[in-house]
Design a protein around this motif. Sequence first.
Motif, PDB file in Angstrom:
ATOM      1  N   LEU A  70     -25.503  -5.657  47.612  1.00 15.08           N
ATOM      2  CA  LEU A  70     -24.325  -4.840  47.879  1.00 15.08           C
ATOM      3  C   LEU A  70     -24.128  -3.785  46.795  1.00 15.08           C
ATOM      4  N   ILE A  71     -24.305  -4.160  45.535  1.00 14.42           N
ATOM      5  CA  ILE A  71     -24.166  -3.197  44.444  1.00 14.42           C
ATOM      6  C   ILE A  71     -25.234  -2.110  44.563  1.00 14.42           C
ATOM      7  N   ALA A  72     -26.475  -2.497  44.867  1.00 19.23           N
ATOM      8  CA  ALA A  72     -27.565  -1.525  45.031  1.00 19.23           C
ATOM      9  C   ALA A  72     -27.294  -0.593  46.208  1.00 19.23           C
ATOM     10  N   ALA A  73     -26.801  -1.124  47.321  1.00 15.63           N
ATOM     11  CA  ALA A  73     -26.483  -0.295  48.484  1.00 15.63           C
ATOM     12  C   ALA A  73     -25.357   0.687  48.161  1.00 15.63           C
ATOM     13  N   GLY A  82     -21.354  10.125  41.030  1.00 16.68           N
ATOM     14  CA  GLY A  82     -20.432   9.588  42.023  1.00 16.68           C
ATOM     15  C   GLY A  82     -19.988   8.190  41.643  1.00 16.68           C
ATOM     16  N   THR A  83     -18.780   7.831  42.030  1.00 15.51           N
ATOM     17  CA  THR A  83     -18.222   6.515  41.739  1.00 15.51           C
ATOM     18  C   THR A  83     -17.775   5.862  43.042  1.00 15.51           C
ATOM     19  N   GLY A  84     -18.047   4.573  43.173  1.00 11.75           N
ATOM     20  CA  GLY A  84     -17.632   3.801  44.338  1.00 11.75           C
ATOM     21  C   GLY A  84     -17.223   2.406  43.912  1.00 11.75           C
ATOM     22  N   THR A  85     -16.815   1.600  44.873  1.00  9.30           N
ATOM     23  CA  THR A  85     -16.424   0.223  44.582  1.00  9.30           C
ATOM     24  C   THR A  85     -17.304  -0.735  45.368  1.00  9.30           C
ATOM     25  N   TRP A  86     -17.428  -1.941  44.866  1.00 10.55           N
ATOM     26  CA  TRP A  86     -18.157  -2.998  45.573  1.00 10.55           C
ATOM     27  C   TRP A  86     -17.288  -4.253  45.570  1.00 10.55           C
ATOM     28  N   GLN A  87     -17.473  -5.058  46.594  1.00 12.27           N
ATOM     29  CA  GLN A  87     -16.754  -6.331  46.683  1.00 12.27           C
ATOM     30  C   GLN A  87     -17.524  -7.275  47.590  1.00 12.27           C
ATOM     31  N   VAL A  88     -17.720  -8.504  47.118  1.00 14.27           N
ATOM     32  CA  VAL A  88     -18.366  -9.553  47.904  1.00 14.27           C
ATOM     33  C   VAL A  88     -17.359 -10.677  48.099  1.00 14.27           C
ATOM     34  N   LYS A  89     -17.182 -11.085  49.339  1.00 12.29           N
ATOM     35  CA  LYS A  89     -16.337 -12.243  49.665  1.00 12.29           C
ATOM     36  C   LYS A  89     -17.144 -13.151  50.570  1.00 12.29           C
ATOM     37  N   LEU A  92     -17.293 -19.448  51.539  1.00  9.93           N
ATOM     38  CA  LEU A  92     -16.884 -20.389  50.501  1.00  9.93           C
ATOM     39  C   LEU A  92     -16.589 -19.586  49.240  1.00  9.93           C
ATOM     40  N   PRO A  93     -15.608 -19.977  48.446  1.00 11.14           N
ATOM     41  CA  PRO A  93     -15.233 -19.190  47.267  1.00 11.14           C
ATOM     42  C   PRO A  93     -16.211 -19.353  46.101  1.00 11.14           C
ATOM     43  N   VAL A  94     -17.469 -18.993  46.336  1.00  6.26           N
ATOM     44  CA  VAL A  94     -18.506 -19.113  45.320  1.00  6.26           C
ATOM     45  C   VAL A  94     -19.167 -17.753  45.150  1.00  6.26           C
ATOM     46  N   GLU A  95     -19.298 -17.310  43.901  1.00  3.41           N
ATOM     47  CA  GLU A  95     -19.966 -16.055  43.576  1.00  3.41           C
ATOM     48  C   GLU A  95     -19.352 -14.854  44.279  1.00  3.41           C
ATOM     49  N   ASN A  96     -18.045 -14.845  44.437  1.00  5.05           N
ATOM     50  CA  ASN A  96     -17.366 -13.653  44.922  1.00  5.05           C
ATOM     51  C   ASN A  96     -17.210 -12.709  43.743  1.00  5.05           C
ATOM     52  N   GLY A  97     -17.043 -11.461  44.016  1.00  8.25           N
ATOM     53  CA  GLY A  97     -16.869 -10.518  42.923  1.00  8.25           C
ATOM     54  C   GLY A  97     -16.495  -9.147  43.427  1.00  8.25           C
ATOM     55  N   HIS A  98     -16.066  -8.300  42.486  1.00 13.57           N
ATOM     56  CA  HIS A  98     -15.737  -6.923  42.817  1.00 13.57           C
ATOM     57  C   HIS A  98     -15.775  -6.083  41.554  1.00 13.57           C
ATOM     58  N   GLY A  99     -15.884  -4.784  41.752  1.00 13.56           N
ATOM     59  CA  GLY A  99     -15.910  -3.871  40.624  1.00 13.56           C
ATOM     60  C   GLY A  99     -16.226  -2.458  41.075  1.00 13.56           C
ATOM     61  N   PHE A 119     -22.335  -0.513  36.500  1.00 13.13           N
ATOM     62  CA  PHE A 119     -21.409  -1.179  37.405  1.00 13.13           C
ATOM     63  C   PHE A 119     -20.528  -2.120  36.622  1.00 13.13           C
ATOM     64  N   SER A 120     -19.360  -2.348  37.152  1.00 19.37           N
ATOM     65  CA  SER A 120     -18.438  -3.256  36.488  1.00 19.37           C
ATOM     66  C   SER A 120     -18.265  -4.512  37.320  1.00 19.37           C
TER      67      SER A 120
END
Length: 161
Positions: A70-73, A82-89, A92-99, A119-120
């Motif tokens: 997702l971050i690579a895409a 350019g700046t964008g955002t990423w988020q994985v949900k 199950l609440p495992v390895e979710n993240g955003h930045g 990336f953050s």
Amino acid sequence: MLAALYGCLLAATSGCSSIGAASGAAAAVASGAVTANPAVALGVGITVQAATDEAVSRFMKNMHADQQNLIAATAGRLPVDGTGTWQVKHVLPVENGHGKVRVTRAFSSMLASCKEFVFSVQDGDTPAAPERWYAATACRGQDTWKWASAEPAVTRWGTLQ
């Protein structure tokens, strides 16, 4: 083994490294109650531990790959600067993240088109949550952008590069 993996998922991250040992010990004790041969019980325990460790490792690698893809895409869609955002949900609440993702450079060779980016990863959902920044590279495959940076064998998000 499936129950052990589910238990790991509920533990959410930190307890995953010990789930294999716990399941192996439980299997050894259960086998010891059934057989009089301690070597058989020990063998069953070691086998269950190895299988559980492998299943947990494979599951976590798939979760990490979701984040990296997702971050690579996101980086692949952005122009330089350019700046964008990423988020994985995940379900199950495992390895979710955003930045955030910011592309710093694009380059091409005869083999691939690539982008370097920073990336953050934000720890938490509040606006004041701490945010850590990392650098990585993504390259375009046939139709998708893929993570191209080697990931060191250290704690996750400590140096995801």
